[in-house]
Structure formats: structure tokens, C-alpha cells
Write a protein that holds these residues in place. Sequence first.
Motif, short mmCIF file in Angstrom:
data_model
loop_
_atom_site.label_atom_id
_atom_site.label_comp_id
_atom_site.label_asym_id
_atom_site.label_seq_id
_atom_site.Cartn_x
_atom_site.Cartn_y
_atom_site.Cartn_z
N ASN A 177 0.82 -1.21 0.00
CA ASN A 177 0.00 0.00 0.00
C ASN A 177 0.86 1.26 0.00
O ASN A 177 0.55 2.23 -0.70
N ASP A 178 1.94 1.24 0.78
CA ASP A 178 2.86 2.38 0.82
C ASP A 178 3.48 2.61 -0.56
O ASP A 178 3.56 3.75 -1.03
N MET A 179 3.90 1.55 -1.21
CA MET A 179 4.51 1.68 -2.53
C MET A 179 3.50 2.23 -3.54
O MET A 179 3.84 3.05 -4.39
N GLN A 180 2.25 1.79 -3.43
CA GLN A 180 1.22 2.30 -4.33
C GLN A 180 0.99 3.79 -4.13
O GLN A 180 0.88 4.55 -5.09
N LEU A 181 0.95 4.22 -2.88
CA LEU A 181 0.78 5.65 -2.59
C LEU A 181 1.98 6.46 -3.09
O LEU A 181 1.82 7.55 -3.64
N ARG A 182 3.16 5.93 -2.90
CA ARG A 182 4.36 6.64 -3.36
C ARG A 182 4.38 6.71 -4.89
O ARG A 182 4.81 7.71 -5.46
N ALA A 183 3.91 5.67 -5.55
CA ALA A 183 3.85 5.69 -7.01
C ALA A 183 2.95 6.82 -7.48
O ALA A 183 3.29 7.54 -8.43
N THR A 184 1.83 7.00 -6.81
CA THR A 184 0.91 8.08 -7.16
C THR A 184 1.59 9.44 -7.02
O THR A 184 1.50 10.30 -7.90
N PHE A 185 2.30 9.64 -5.91
CA PHE A 185 3.00 10.91 -5.69
C PHE A 185 4.11 11.13 -6.71
O PHE A 185 4.22 12.19 -7.31
N TRP A 186 4.95 10.12 -6.91
CA TRP A 186 6.14 10.28 -7.75
C TRP A 186 5.81 10.35 -9.24
O TRP A 186 6.66 10.73 -10.05
N THR A 187 4.59 10.01 -9.63
CA THR A 187 4.20 10.12 -11.04
C THR A 187 4.41 11.54 -11.55
O THR A 187 4.81 11.73 -12.69
N LYS A 188 4.18 12.53 -10.71
CA LYS A 188 4.32 13.93 -11.10
C LYS A 188 5.76 14.42 -11.02
O LYS A 188 6.07 15.49 -11.52
N HIS A 189 6.63 13.65 -10.35
CA HIS A 189 7.98 14.14 -10.07
C HIS A 189 9.09 13.34 -10.75
O HIS A 189 10.06 13.92 -11.23
N ASP A 190 8.95 12.03 -10.75
CA ASP A 190 10.00 11.17 -11.31
C ASP A 190 9.36 9.86 -11.77
O ASP A 190 8.99 9.02 -10.95
N LYS A 191 9.23 9.71 -13.07
CA LYS A 191 8.54 8.55 -13.64
C LYS A 191 9.23 7.23 -13.31
O LYS A 191 8.57 6.22 -13.09
N ASP A 192 10.57 7.22 -13.26
CA ASP A 192 11.29 5.99 -12.94
C ASP A 192 10.96 5.50 -11.54
O ASP A 192 10.74 4.31 -11.31
N VAL A 193 10.95 6.42 -10.60
CA VAL A 193 10.61 6.07 -9.22
C VAL A 193 9.16 5.60 -9.15
O VAL A 193 8.85 4.59 -8.49
N ALA A 194 8.28 6.30 -9.83
CA ALA A 194 6.86 5.92 -9.83
C ALA A 194 6.65 4.51 -10.37
O ALA A 194 5.93 3.71 -9.76
N HIS A 195 7.31 4.19 -11.48
CA HIS A 195 7.17 2.85 -12.07
C HIS A 195 7.76 1.77 -11.16
O HIS A 195 7.19 0.69 -11.02
#
Length: 91
Positions: free
Chosen positions: A9-27
Motif C-alpha cells: 500500500n505504501d509503494m502504491q501511494l508513493r507511485a501516485t505521488f512520484w508520477t508527477k515528479h520522477d517517472k522511474d521512481v513511480a514505475h
Amino acid sequence: MASPAQVANDMQLRATFWTKHDKDVAHACQDAAHVIRAYLDGPAPDGRTVGGVLTRLYRLEGGAYNPELANSLARAAGTITALRKEVNDAP
């Protein structure tokens, strides 16, 4: 200590946040959440997928400029490693 479901769940939430900032981290976060959930819900992911996700998590963790992100990536990698060991050691 967080349960594997909480880490996913934490990773999913972080993916949502990082989508706007760093696509590699989000993926990487999104993929980590998928791998953890696959271990929990079955069937277990194949070794190539797990190895690829772990490689990306370790690479991003080492280069993370955000200590909180580095800790989360390390926790996700540790969770995936523990789940893989648990599945591989099962009779």
C-alpha cells in the motif's frame, strides 16, 4: 514492522505521488506493489520479474536524494526478498 500488505500500500501511494515528479521512481514503486501483492495473492511472480524489480529498487535506493524515499525503497526490496525466500523454502 510493517506487514507486506502495508508495504504494498505504501509503494502504491508513493507511485501516485512520484508520477508527477520522477517517472522511474513511480514505475518502480508501482511494480514493487504488484510483485508484493502477487506473492500475497498468488501466483508467485517469475524470477525474472522479481529480479528486475529488485535491481531497479536497489539502483534507485542508492541514488535517492530523499532519505525517506531511500528507506521506503529498501523496505520494499527487503519485503520482496523475504517473500521470495518464504515461497522458495516452502515444501
